[in-house]
Design a protein around this motif. Structure first.
Motif, PDB file in Angstrom:
ATOM      1  N   HIS A   5       0.817  -1.217   0.000  1.00 51.97           N
ATOM      2  CA  HIS A   5       0.000   0.000   0.000  1.00 51.97           C
ATOM      3  C   HIS A   5       0.852   1.269   0.000  1.00 51.97           C
ATOM      4  O   HIS A   5       0.402   2.332  -0.431  1.00 51.97           O
ATOM      5  CB  HIS A   5      -0.922   0.016   1.219  1.00 51.97           C
ATOM      6  N   MET A   6       2.101   1.150   0.498  1.00 51.36           N
ATOM      7  CA  MET A   6       2.959   2.329   0.566  1.00 51.36           C
ATOM      8  C   MET A   6       3.258   2.895  -0.822  1.00 51.36           C
ATOM      9  O   MET A   6       3.554   4.082  -0.973  1.00 51.36           O
ATOM     10  CB  MET A   6       4.274   1.984   1.259  1.00 51.36           C
ATOM     11  N   THR A   7       3.132   2.037  -1.847  1.00 55.20           N
ATOM     12  CA  THR A   7       3.417   2.486  -3.209  1.00 55.20           C
ATOM     13  C   THR A   7       2.471   3.592  -3.648  1.00 55.20           C
ATOM     14  O   THR A   7       2.871   4.528  -4.352  1.00 55.20           O
ATOM     15  CB  THR A   7       3.309   1.298  -4.181  1.00 55.20           C
ATOM     16  N   ILE A   8       1.208   3.488  -3.246  1.00 55.67           N
ATOM     17  CA  ILE A   8       0.206   4.421  -3.768  1.00 55.67           C
ATOM     18  C   ILE A   8      -0.199   5.486  -2.760  1.00 55.67           C
ATOM     19  O   ILE A   8      -1.164   6.221  -3.004  1.00 55.67           O
ATOM     20  CB  ILE A   8      -1.047   3.645  -4.236  1.00 55.67           C
ATOM     21  N   VAL A   9       0.520   5.599  -1.640  1.00 53.68           N
ATOM     22  CA  VAL A   9       0.168   6.611  -0.649  1.00 53.68           C
ATOM     23  C   VAL A   9       0.199   8.030  -1.232  1.00 53.68           C
ATOM     24  O   VAL A   9      -0.706   8.829  -0.962  1.00 53.68           O
ATOM     25  CB  VAL A   9       1.079   6.499   0.594  1.00 53.68           C
ATOM     26  N   PRO A  10       1.219   8.408  -2.038  1.00 54.29           N
ATOM     27  CA  PRO A  10       1.188   9.767  -2.604  1.00 54.29           C
ATOM     28  C   PRO A  10      -0.043  10.015  -3.464  1.00 54.29           C
ATOM     29  O   PRO A  10      -0.614  11.108  -3.440  1.00 54.29           O
ATOM     30  CB  PRO A  10       2.467   9.823  -3.447  1.00 54.29           C
ATOM     31  N   ILE A  11      -0.466   8.989  -4.229  1.00 57.74           N
ATOM     32  CA  ILE A  11      -1.640   9.130  -5.083  1.00 57.74           C
ATOM     33  C   ILE A  11      -2.899   9.229  -4.231  1.00 57.74           C
ATOM     34  O   ILE A  11      -3.790  10.042  -4.501  1.00 57.74           O
ATOM     35  CB  ILE A  11      -1.735   7.938  -6.056  1.00 57.74           C
ATOM     36  N   TYR A  12      -2.971   8.417  -3.183  1.00 60.99           N
ATOM     37  CA  TYR A  12      -4.130   8.444  -2.289  1.00 60.99           C
ATOM     38  C   TYR A  12      -4.276   9.808  -1.621  1.00 60.99           C
ATOM     39  O   TYR A  12      -5.384  10.369  -1.545  1.00 60.99           O
ATOM     40  CB  TYR A  12      -3.977   7.351  -1.224  1.00 60.99           C
ATOM     41  N   ALA A  13      -3.151  10.352  -1.136  1.00 60.70           N
ATOM     42  CA  ALA A  13      -3.200  11.656  -0.472  1.00 60.70           C
ATOM     43  C   ALA A  13      -3.672  12.741  -1.432  1.00 60.70           C
ATOM     44  O   ALA A  13      -4.434  13.645  -1.040  1.00 60.70           O
ATOM     45  CB  ALA A  13      -1.822  12.004   0.093  1.00 60.70           C
ATOM     46  N   ASP A  14      -3.250  12.656  -2.682  1.00 64.03           N
ATOM     47  CA  ASP A  14      -3.570  13.700  -3.652  1.00 64.03           C
ATOM     48  C   ASP A  14      -4.974  13.537  -4.220  1.00 64.03           C
ATOM     49  O   ASP A  14      -5.793  14.472  -4.177  1.00 64.03           O
ATOM     50  CB  ASP A  14      -2.535  13.678  -4.776  1.00 64.03           C
TER      51      ASP A  14
END
Length: 268
Positions: A223-232
């Motif tokens: 899940h850490m891979t998509i954290v920047p996308i999730y936050a944005d």
């Protein structure tokens, strides 16, 4: 302990900076973020057994200092290429692959060196303290970098990591370790790897522990891979990215501290 804390704090500052940089360069492309993680951790998957054997056969302090030297050079190169806008996604993945190789070879001696630093009776506490420090830096590193990451000063983050890695290397160089004499055996590296697997099978808690770590490593941090996308895209707050990363270390930190107080034996 100080070297470990300083280096790991810098690592987490650079780690979230790598994610943010790839997100910026690729327009938040999930595939590119996944490839970044793939190249960063691929060496650990293939080289971990070799690195473990190397830590048993060669001077652990020398291995660590060599790996630190490589990381310092790569972090400095990242800082320069980011500051000058020379960096590209393929270049970032290539540098991540090289950095991941240095991490793969520094991991086993980094943890095994504790055995040469403290008396045997204190080893469980030392391991727990090191684990707690690892998770503490997962919180401290992103929090220290949150303003820099949110304002796009990623070159500064990589520069900070360069300084942290250099400081950790100096601290490691100053350590006086208990002399470590590797066992001289004639069955080579593959034989030693087989010996390690046999050693794990003969000690009941080892295999379930290794399987648990393997499963969590493979599936538990994806899940850490998509954290920047999730936050944005989901939260609408790109600046929350670093805070989300920091929050993942809080529970692990508490667990590491609690485990340090447990006295029950798992058996041999």
């Amino acid at each position: 302990f100080a070297a470990f804390v300083v280096n790991q704090t810098g690592f987490w500052i650079s780690h979230i900076s790598l994610q943010k940089l790839m997100a910026d360069l690729s327009g938040n492309d999930p595939q590119m973020l996944g490839l970044l993680f793939f190249f960063l951790f691929l060496p650990a998957f293939f080289l971990a057994p070799v690195a473990g054997v190397a830590a048993d056969r060669f001077d652990r302090k020398r291995i660590l200092l060599t790996c630190y030297a490589v990381v310092i050079a790569l972090a400095g190169l990242l800082a320069w290429t980011t500051a000058t806008d020379v960096i590209t996604p393929p270049m970032l993945m290539a540098l991540s692959l090289l950095m991941g190789t240095a991490y793969a070879f520094s991991g086993p001696p980094n943890f095994a060196i504790a055995a040469n630093s403290v008396p045997d009776d204190d080893l469980p506490s030392a391991v727990s303290l090191q684990s707690a420090a690892n998770n503490l830096t997962r919180v401290a590193g992103p929090l220290l970098a949150v303003n820099l990451v949110a304002t796009g000063r990623l070159a500064t983050c990589f520069g900070i990591y360069t300084v942290h890695a250099a400081t950790a290397a100096l601290l490691i160089a100053a350590i006086r370790l208990t002399p470590f004499t590797p066992e001289i055996e004639d069955f080579g590296m593959l034989g030693r790897m087989k010996s390690g697997l046999r050693h794990a099978r003969e000690r009941r808690p080892a295999v379930p522990a290794l399987v648990t770590v393997a499963v969590l490593t493979l599936f538990g941090v994806s899940h850490m891979t998509i954290v920047p996308i999730y936050a944005d895209e989901v939260l609408g707050r790109p600046d929350l990215f670093a805070y989300i990363v920091a929050s993942t270390g809080v529970g692990a930190l508490v667990g590491a501290l609690v485990s340090g107080y447990r006295t029950a034996s798992l058996g041999t």
